[in-house]
Design a protein around this motif. Structure first.
Motif, PDB file in Angstrom:
ATOM      1  N   ASP A 306       0.813  -1.226   0.000  1.00  0.00           N
ATOM      2  CA  ASP A 306       0.000   0.000   0.000  1.00  0.00           C
ATOM      3  C   ASP A 306       0.846   1.276   0.000  1.00  0.00           C
ATOM      4  OD1 ASP A 306      -2.270  -1.524   0.163  1.00  0.00           O
ATOM      5  OD2 ASP A 306      -2.136  -1.661   2.359  1.00  0.00           O
ATOM      6  N   ILE A 307       2.147   1.115   0.038  1.00  0.00           N
ATOM      7  CA  ILE A 307       3.007   2.299   0.176  1.00  0.00           C
ATOM      8  C   ILE A 307       3.061   3.090  -1.142  1.00  0.00           C
ATOM      9  CG2 ILE A 307       5.419   3.046   0.545  1.00  0.00           C
ATOM     10  CD1 ILE A 307       3.836   2.139   3.108  1.00  0.00           C
ATOM     11  N   GLU A 308       2.842   4.407  -0.989  1.00  0.00           N
ATOM     12  CA  GLU A 308       2.877   5.264  -2.184  1.00  0.00           C
ATOM     13  C   GLU A 308       4.059   6.219  -2.172  1.00  0.00           C
ATOM     14  OE1 GLU A 308      -0.911   7.135  -1.978  1.00  0.00           O
ATOM     15  OE2 GLU A 308      -1.955   5.299  -2.591  1.00  0.00           O
ATOM     16  N   ARG A 309       4.625   6.433  -0.998  1.00  0.00           N
ATOM     17  CA  ARG A 309       5.787   7.323  -0.918  1.00  0.00           C
ATOM     18  C   ARG A 309       6.641   6.913   0.292  1.00  0.00           C
ATOM     19  NH1 ARG A 309       1.364   9.627   0.142  1.00  0.00           N
ATOM     20  NH2 ARG A 309       1.134  10.386  -1.977  1.00  0.00           N
ATOM     21  N   ILE A 310       7.898   7.335   0.213  1.00  0.00           N
ATOM     22  CA  ILE A 310       8.830   6.939   1.278  1.00  0.00           C
ATOM     23  C   ILE A 310       9.551   8.178   1.796  1.00  0.00           C
ATOM     24  CG2 ILE A 310      10.900   5.536   1.797  1.00  0.00           C
ATOM     25  CD1 ILE A 310      10.055   3.647  -0.454  1.00  0.00           C
ATOM     26  N   GLN A 311       9.765   8.237   3.105  1.00  0.00           N
ATOM     27  CA  GLN A 311      10.632   9.285   3.661  1.00  0.00           C
ATOM     28  C   GLN A 311      11.717   8.598   4.486  1.00  0.00           C
ATOM     29  OE1 GLN A 311       7.846  11.842   5.648  1.00  0.00           O
ATOM     30  NE2 GLN A 311       7.565  10.465   7.379  1.00  0.00           N
ATOM     31  N   ILE A 312      12.944   9.046   4.283  1.00  0.00           N
ATOM     32  CA  ILE A 312      14.069   8.398   4.973  1.00  0.00           C
ATOM     33  C   ILE A 312      14.723   9.409   5.911  1.00  0.00           C
ATOM     34  CG2 ILE A 312      16.167   7.032   4.681  1.00  0.00           C
ATOM     35  CD1 ILE A 312      15.388   6.515   1.804  1.00  0.00           C
ATOM     36  N   ASN A 355      -0.296   6.729   3.367  1.00  0.00           N
ATOM     37  CA  ASN A 355       0.452   5.610   2.765  1.00  0.00           C
ATOM     38  C   ASN A 355       1.938   5.905   2.595  1.00  0.00           C
ATOM     39  OD1 ASN A 355      -1.883   4.110   2.645  1.00  0.00           O
ATOM     40  ND2 ASN A 355      -2.445   4.961   0.657  1.00  0.00           N
ATOM     41  N   THR A 356       2.498   6.427   3.648  1.00  0.00           N
ATOM     42  CA  THR A 356       3.927   6.772   3.622  1.00  0.00           C
ATOM     43  C   THR A 356       4.713   5.756   4.453  1.00  0.00           C
ATOM     44  OG1 THR A 356       3.344   9.098   3.471  1.00  0.00           O
ATOM     45  CG2 THR A 356       5.581   8.608   4.213  1.00  0.00           C
ATOM     46  N   LEU A 357       5.826   5.334   3.907  1.00  0.00           N
ATOM     47  CA  LEU A 357       6.751   4.482   4.661  1.00  0.00           C
ATOM     48  C   LEU A 357       7.865   5.365   5.204  1.00  0.00           C
ATOM     49  CD1 LEU A 357       8.052   1.706   5.465  1.00  0.00           C
ATOM     50  CD2 LEU A 357       9.129   1.705   3.207  1.00  0.00           C
ATOM     51  N   THR A 358       8.136   5.271   6.497  1.00  0.00           N
ATOM     52  CA  THR A 358       9.252   6.022   7.086  1.00  0.00           C
ATOM     53  C   THR A 358      10.379   5.034   7.386  1.00  0.00           C
ATOM     54  OG1 THR A 358       7.679   7.547   8.075  1.00  0.00           O
ATOM     55  CG2 THR A 358       9.920   7.589   8.963  1.00  0.00           C
ATOM     56  N   MET A 376       9.202  11.296  16.939  1.00  0.00           N
ATOM     57  CA  MET A 376       8.302  12.413  16.652  1.00  0.00           C
ATOM     58  C   MET A 376       7.325  12.018  15.540  1.00  0.00           C
ATOM     59  SD  MET A 376       7.635  14.998  14.474  1.00  0.00           S
ATOM     60  CE  MET A 376       8.994  15.400  13.448  1.00  0.00           C
ATOM     61  N   GLU A 377       7.843  11.367  14.514  1.00  0.00           N
ATOM     62  CA  GLU A 377       7.002  10.988  13.379  1.00  0.00           C
ATOM     63  C   GLU A 377       5.957   9.955  13.803  1.00  0.00           C
ATOM     64  OE1 GLU A 377       6.515  12.390  10.870  1.00  0.00           O
ATOM     65  OE2 GLU A 377       5.914  11.104   9.225  1.00  0.00           O
ATOM     66  N   ILE A 378       6.386   9.013  14.652  1.00  0.00           N
ATOM     67  CA  ILE A 378       5.433   7.992  15.112  1.00  0.00           C
ATOM     68  C   ILE A 378       4.307   8.672  15.904  1.00  0.00           C
ATOM     69  CG2 ILE A 378       5.155   5.964  16.609  1.00  0.00           C
ATOM     70  CD1 ILE A 378       8.104   5.243  15.862  1.00  0.00           C
ATOM     71  N   LYS A 379       4.709   9.582  16.809  1.00  0.00           N
ATOM     72  CA  LYS A 379       3.703  10.247  17.661  1.00  0.00           C
ATOM     73  C   LYS A 379       2.727  11.052  16.822  1.00  0.00           C
ATOM     74  CE  LYS A 379       5.955  10.683  22.047  1.00  0.00           C
ATOM     75  NZ  LYS A 379       7.173  11.351  22.433  1.00  0.00           N
ATOM     76  N   ARG A 380       3.271  11.855  15.885  1.00  0.00           N
ATOM     77  CA  ARG A 380       2.334  12.740  15.169  1.00  0.00           C
ATOM     78  C   ARG A 380       1.402  11.912  14.295  1.00  0.00           C
ATOM     79  NH1 ARG A 380       4.303  16.168   9.940  1.00  0.00           N
ATOM     80  NH2 ARG A 380       5.607  14.559   9.017  1.00  0.00           N
ATOM     81  N   PRO A 391       1.657   5.296  11.098  1.00  0.00           N
ATOM     82  CA  PRO A 391       3.062   5.068  10.734  1.00  0.00           C
ATOM     83  C   PRO A 391       3.328   3.674  10.163  1.00  0.00           C
ATOM     84  CG  PRO A 391       2.789   5.158  13.132  1.00  0.00           C
ATOM     85  CD  PRO A 391       1.456   5.462  12.543  1.00  0.00           C
ATOM     86  N   ASN A 392       4.036   3.631   9.046  1.00  0.00           N
ATOM     87  CA  ASN A 392       4.584   2.382   8.503  1.00  0.00           C
ATOM     88  C   ASN A 392       6.086   2.542   8.627  1.00  0.00           C
ATOM     89  OD1 ASN A 392       2.120   1.237   7.283  1.00  0.00           O
ATOM     90  ND2 ASN A 392       2.193   3.139   6.108  1.00  0.00           N
ATOM     91  N   LEU A 393       6.718   1.605   9.329  1.00  0.00           N
ATOM     92  CA  LEU A 393       8.117   1.861   9.690  1.00  0.00           C
ATOM     93  C   LEU A 393       9.049   0.727   9.314  1.00  0.00           C
ATOM     94  CD1 LEU A 393       7.237   2.913  13.306  1.00  0.00           C
ATOM     95  CD2 LEU A 393       8.038   4.484  11.553  1.00  0.00           C
ATOM     96  N   ILE A 394      10.252   1.125   8.932  1.00  0.00           N
ATOM     97  CA  ILE A 394      11.356   0.170   8.780  1.00  0.00           C
ATOM     98  C   ILE A 394      12.601   0.857   9.345  1.00  0.00           C
ATOM     99  CG2 ILE A 394      12.911  -0.918   7.092  1.00  0.00           C
ATOM    100  CD1 ILE A 394      10.619  -1.529   5.319  1.00  0.00           C
ATOM    101  N   ALA A 395      13.455   0.086   9.992  1.00  0.00           N
ATOM    102  CA  ALA A 395      14.757   0.634  10.390  1.00  0.00           C
ATOM    103  C   ALA A 395      15.849  -0.211   9.754  1.00  0.00           C
ATOM    104  CB  ALA A 395      14.899   0.627  11.906  1.00  0.00           C
TER     105      ALA A 395
END
Ligand code: M6R
Length: 631
Positions: A306-312, A355-358, A376-380, A391-395
């Motif tokens: 479902d991801i349409e964009r990614i922020q790193i 639909n953003t992956l962080t 911060m991103e998870i909280k907001r 939040p959709n997250l990968i580390a």
């Protein structure tokens, strides 16, 4: 930054502290110190020295310090120069309370002013020193309450003091009047308790613990603990007692030796071919049908559909790897991707889009800016009603046992093995490989490329280890010779375009970090918009020119530099066009997608040999720390 270690138990504390500090020296090496309770004299023995741990060890080798409870610290200077007076532990004016701290106390000036008005005299320029003075003051107040024992009194005193601290800290506190007890506390700085038999060790990172025990209890944010040889009491910020099961260390302590290399960094550069081989074995699985290759992850990847964009979010070298990643994710996989300096993202994040992956990228898993930006991103996002914005997250990290490893369930393990050199090399390489894996996964999901194109990239990756082996050997020799030409050089310009622009940035960062030569990386096409004014004979230009989309453009940009008398070094295959370089560091001809993985090798080796030739401390360059745990 800064490493803390604290022990209480039945064994002599000094060797345990020194062993722990040795494992934490990567966190800072401006000074080191220890304090140990001397129960017979009801006082503390404190010893500190400027510079690396070896100096402290030499100081201590003449002394016999007996005591089973102690704290130690290795410092990366924030407030106050790297001098003995600013080394930790810091003591109160009676010398009975000692504190080691990692982090920054932001309101220390206010606190210090108040204490000075009350007659306290300070011995250091640090933010930390307010803490022992405040604790002592609190202990004096608490005496009147006659609490059950001195350990509990110390716990209450520290709890009251940290309530007034602003900023971040991990701290460990000793009080000579509570000779078995240690109080530890954390806020946004890591602290892990190791549970031995009849002894406890608490440290900033697991390598300092692994020698003593494999059973750990990572402290949660805002927790405070009292440790005695009889047990642990942990409390949250509401003063609720916490009970939870300990866990086991995910990786046993890896024995890291330099083999025959003079420096760890050199060895780590040489490890890149074998880590690539391991990465291929670990992550690329060929199903029975050999055309069907999937990248293996330790988590369920269904959500990626479902991801349409990614922020790193990343810092330093990890950010450069992320920029290559962003190029791959956009150009190969067709997913819009932005890379942010984690430190900037935190205070000026972009609007929330669905639909953003962080992705958080940090080799250490402890970088404060990256962790804070992710939180911060998870909280907001969690505070929003819109489910699509959750939040959709990968580390991506090299340390499963780190803060990020514990916080984010979807981890891509770089698996590069522990990196000792402060300048990142093999972990950068591992991060790049992780992004190739992600780009392949997304290209398969989004069908942005045909199966043939995807398989071609996979085959190129599979052929990489042997190419890399030759490349490392060849460029080690070339760079060692070329390094002599840089004896008098003060500035170097690195140029790259497209997928190799981040490699130019990384080349410049490596050179700056370990050789202290000023270097800057630019997208080659930007030179003419200003930086070209810097060029002259004494400013070499290192240009990455790999065949593909922008090859001719890069060669033209290099011509512009040559016309300004710059000595031109090419990182390029020997082919038509590259004769313009005064010196060619040759690359094998390869698929353009793979070029960053090749181009970075000569740059790492050149920086290494320039620094080694200058006789510098390559593995522990001045002013740096491997893990940057302050904002
Ligand atoms: O542990 P991280 O990857 O989060 O570290 C980020 C930077 O501090 C790190 O890459 C730094 O730039 C290195 N010294 C690079 O060699």
């Amino acid at each position: 930054m800064c490493g803390i270690v604290a022990v209480t138990g039945y064994r002599n504390a000094l060797p345990l502290l020194i062993n722990g500090l040795e494992k934490l020296e990567y966190r800072g090496y401006d000074s080191a110190g220890i304090a140990i309770v001397n129960p017979e004299e009801n006082n503390l023995i404190c010893n500190k020295s400027e510079g690396k741990l070896i100096k402290l060890k030499n100081n201590l080798s003449q002394q016999e310090i007996i005591g089973t409870v102690g704290i130690g610290h290795t410092r990366w200077a924030t407030h106050g120069k790297p001098e003995v007076k600013n080394a930790h532990p810091h003591l109160d004016s009676t010398g009975k309370v000692a504190v080691v701290q990692n982090g920054i106390i932001e309101n220390f000036l206010d606190l210090r002013n108040k204490l000075e008005q009350e007659g306290v005299s300070f011995q250091s320029d640090t933010d930390t020193e307010v803490i022992p003075h405040l604790i002592k003051k609190e202990l004096n107040n608490l005496k009147k309450l006659n609490l059950e024992d001195n350990g509990s009194t110390l716990l209450v005193a520290v709890r009251n003091v940290i309530a007034d601290l602003e900023g971040t800290y991990a701290l460990a506190v000793l009080w000579a009047d509570a000779p078995d007890s240690l109080v530890v506390a954390r806020r946004q700085a890591p602290l892990i308790i190791g549970l031995g038999e009849g002894e406890f060790i608490c440290a900033s990172d697991t390598p300092a613990i692994a020698n003593l025990t494999q059973t750990i209890l990572p402290m949660e944010d805002e927790e405070i603990g009292l440790l005695t040889p009889l047990g642990i009491e942990l409390y949250d910020s509401n003063n609720e007692r916490q009970y939870r099961n300990p866990t086991s260390l995910k990786c046993s302590e890896q024995v890291v030796d330099k083999m025959n290399f003079r420096h760890y960094m050199h060895k780590e550069i040489y490890e890149q071919p074998s880590l690539t081989k391991n990465w291929i074995e670990k992550y690329l699985t060929r199903n029975n049908d050999s055309n069907n290759i999937r990248v293996n992850y330790s988590f369920d990847t269904n959500f990626l559909e479902d991801i349409e964009r990614i922020q790193i979010l990343a810092c330093g070298t990890s950010r450069h790897a992320s920029m290559v990643g962003s190029y791959l994710l956009e150009q190969f996989s067709g997913v819009p991707t932005d890379v942010f300096y984690a430190s900037e993202f935190r205070y000026s994040p972009p609007p929330v889009l669905p639909n953003t992956l962080t992705i958080g990228v940090t080799q250490s898993g402890e970088t404060a800016d990256t962790l804070a930006a992710l939180s911060m991103e998870i909280k907001r996002r969690e505070s929003l009603e819109n489910k699509l914005c959750k939040p959709n997250l990968i580390a991506i990290t090299n340390r499963l046992d780190s803060s990020i490893g514990r916080q984010i369930p979807n981890i891509i393990d770089i698996s590069a093995g522990i990196e000792i050199g402060v300048a990142a090399t093999k972990t950068f390489f591992g991060q790049l490989l992780s992004f190739y894996g992600l780009a392949i996964t997304f290209a398969q999901i989004k069908q942005s490329k045909t199966d043939n194109e995807i398989n071609k990239l996979i085959s190129s990756l599979e052929n990489l280890p042997s190419l890399l082996e030759d490349l490392v050997i060849q460029h080690n020799e070339i760079s060692e010779k070329l390094a002599h030409e840089f004896s008098e050089i003060k500035d170097v310009i690195f140029l790259g375009r497209g997928i190799n622009y981040p490699i130019a940035l990384e080349g410049a960062l490596k050179l700056k970090e370990i050789s202290y030569i000023h270097a800057a990386g630019y997208p080659a096409g930007e030179m003419k918009h200003g930086p070209i004014a810097l060029l002259e004979k004494k400013v070499p230009v290192i240009s990455i020119a790999t065949p593909g989309k922008v090859f001719e453009k890069v060669i033209s940009n290099a011509q512009e530099a040559k016309a300004r008398d710059s000595y031109l070094i090419g990182i390029a295959p020997k082919c038509e066009g590259t004769e313009i370089f005064d010196y060619l560091m040759p690359l094998p001809t390869a698929d353009e997608w793979l070029s960053p993985l090749l181009a970075v090798i000569p740059l790492q080796l050149l920086s290494y040999h320039i620094a080694a030739h200058r006789g510098l401390d390559v593995d522990q360059p001045r002013n740096l720390a491997k893990s940057v745990t302050v904002e």
